[in-house]
Design a protein around this motif. Sequence first.
Motif, PDB file in Angstrom:
ATOM      1  N   SER A 463      96.628   8.828  78.432  1.00 15.00           N
ATOM      2  CA  SER A 463      95.453   9.037  79.030  1.00 15.00           C
ATOM      3  C   SER A 463      94.280   8.333  78.661  1.00 15.00           C
ATOM      4  N   HIS A 464      93.429   7.748  79.477  1.00 18.46           N
ATOM      5  CA  HIS A 464      92.111   7.028  79.177  1.00 18.46           C
ATOM      6  C   HIS A 464      91.031   8.096  78.994  1.00 18.46           C
ATOM      7  N   ALA A 465      89.885   7.788  78.523  1.00 13.29           N
ATOM      8  CA  ALA A 465      88.846   8.373  78.296  1.00 13.29           C
ATOM      9  C   ALA A 465      87.892   8.782  79.421  1.00 13.29           C
ATOM     10  N   HIS A 466      87.311   9.973  79.330  1.00 14.92           N
ATOM     11  CA  HIS A 466      86.081  10.562  80.354  1.00 14.92           C
ATOM     12  C   HIS A 466      86.862  10.318  81.657  1.00 14.92           C
ATOM     13  N   GLY A 467      86.012  10.596  82.821  1.00 12.40           N
ATOM     14  CA  GLY A 467      86.453  10.586  84.084  1.00 12.40           C
ATOM     15  C   GLY A 467      87.252  11.825  84.366  1.00 12.40           C
ATOM     16  N   ILE A 468      88.210  11.880  85.450  1.00 10.76           N
ATOM     17  CA  ILE A 468      89.116  12.783  85.457  1.00 10.76           C
ATOM     18  C   ILE A 468      90.463  12.721  84.689  1.00 10.76           C
ATOM     19  N   GLU A 469      90.576  11.523  84.396  1.00  8.21           N
ATOM     20  CA  GLU A 469      91.540  11.687  83.364  1.00  8.21           C
ATOM     21  C   GLU A 469      91.255  12.579  81.754  1.00  8.21           C
ATOM     22  N   GLY A 470      90.098  12.322  81.477  1.00  8.93           N
ATOM     23  CA  GLY A 470      89.564  13.209  80.310  1.00  8.93           C
ATOM     24  C   GLY A 470      89.614  14.534  80.758  1.00  8.93           C
TER      25      GLY A 470
END
Length: 500
Positions: A463-470
């Motif tokens: 998982s990456h940070a912020h955005g919809i992945e957050g």
Amino acid sequence: MSAQPTRITHLIGHQPWPGVAERTSPVFNPATGEQTGVLDLASAALVDEVVDQASVAAKLWGRTSLTRRARVLFAFRELLNQHKQEIAELITAEHGKVTSDALGEVTRGLEVVEFACGIPHLLKGGYSENVSTKVDAYSILQPLGVVGVISPFNFPAMVPMWFVPIAIACGNAVVLKPSEKDPSAVNAIAELWARAGLPHHVLNVVHGDKEAVDALLDNPTVKAVSFVGSTPIAQYVYERGTSAGKRVQALGGAKNHMLVLGDADLDLAADAAVSAGYGSAGERCMAISVVVALEGIADDLVAKIAERTRTLRTGDGSKGCDMGPVITSQARDRIAGYIDAGVGAGASLVVDGRQDAFDGGPDGYFVGPTLFDHVGTDMSIYLDEIFGPVLSVVRVSSFDEGLALINASPYGNGTAIFTNDGGAARRFQTEVEVGMIGINVPVPVPMAFYSFGGWKASLFGDSHAHGIEGVHFFTRTKAVTQRWLDPSHGGLQLGFPQNT
């Protein structure tokens, strides 16, 4: 006479911790070397106590309506915007970066807050009617409970805001462990959350070192941990956290390359290399630390970079300098050691930052912008993440050689290409093995509605940070299948419907 160092302590349930710490850590102004604070360090027992309090708060906050959560986010956004200059000055005082750079950091964090203000839309889920006869199916996103955030020294405001606003908007309670080197900005931001109306214990700031980190990773009530730091520690956090059954997103280090092709605007490329290489004294995971130049333009490009580098003034970040100090005296000495190693390995030292006249206190942690040319890929200045203002130029004979060089790196955080050839740029973005790419943009940090994260040894977890992945990281999905055999009647209600 110097002022007495200020006590800096945990903020638990919006209140300063009233206890007496068994262990403390000094906080310094890197521009002067003066100790300005004494930071309380949390024990594992205190972390566990805070997690228990956060768990109670999480149950109530998670059942709070999306509308009320969004109102708190909007109020926090307004307060943060009003006080961003003060927070920037705190960052400069403890981290050392120039105030304009610190203000930019807070502004980029503010973008994530604004993204999180749209949480009612982001948590809508999906709905399908009549998937079978009189059967409907839908999905709902629910909070995890208590989550931990462990943030680094180099972005004491922005990185916590990559995670905390989204975690809170999704209905979680957060235990935030900032860097012990520059803790005051986080405390100031936490106080704004309290003023915005966030309930007690939904956000708790616990200061500490490895003992506090391990306690967060081991506590079974903490369901997820977000971390940003060096690659070895990121790997440690990921392995220890996942072995305890947690979700972990651990963003690690980088060695970012900027490929400059023969058709590039060399003045633009030189400006970009200097800005991206020396901004924040090179203490950025998205800093450009390697310029990959085609042989035909390398001499001209190096001359332009050197010319610009020599104009930079290094000193106290609060006094209008171009570049501030590095974070500690140990970091300064380590960077100087890498410069020595580069010279010893045979690289051409074009600009020597060790020889600069610094516009700051005699005991400040200064090292000036440094430029190497003819750097070999077997040299430590190329292989290691120096995390300081050292820019290396590697020469290649072709686009293919440059692309292969970048892809051979164990890191895959950020990269950039400077060219006026759209075909070359398109091939680069397709074939380069890096998570964040800039085309004529040297520091390609995504906007908040996209997600931040690298590949390979720059990221542990998926998982990456912020955005919809957050949003997905801080929620769990339920799929519901329902059938109602008889319609129900809710009675008359003629008043205009209201959200509560």
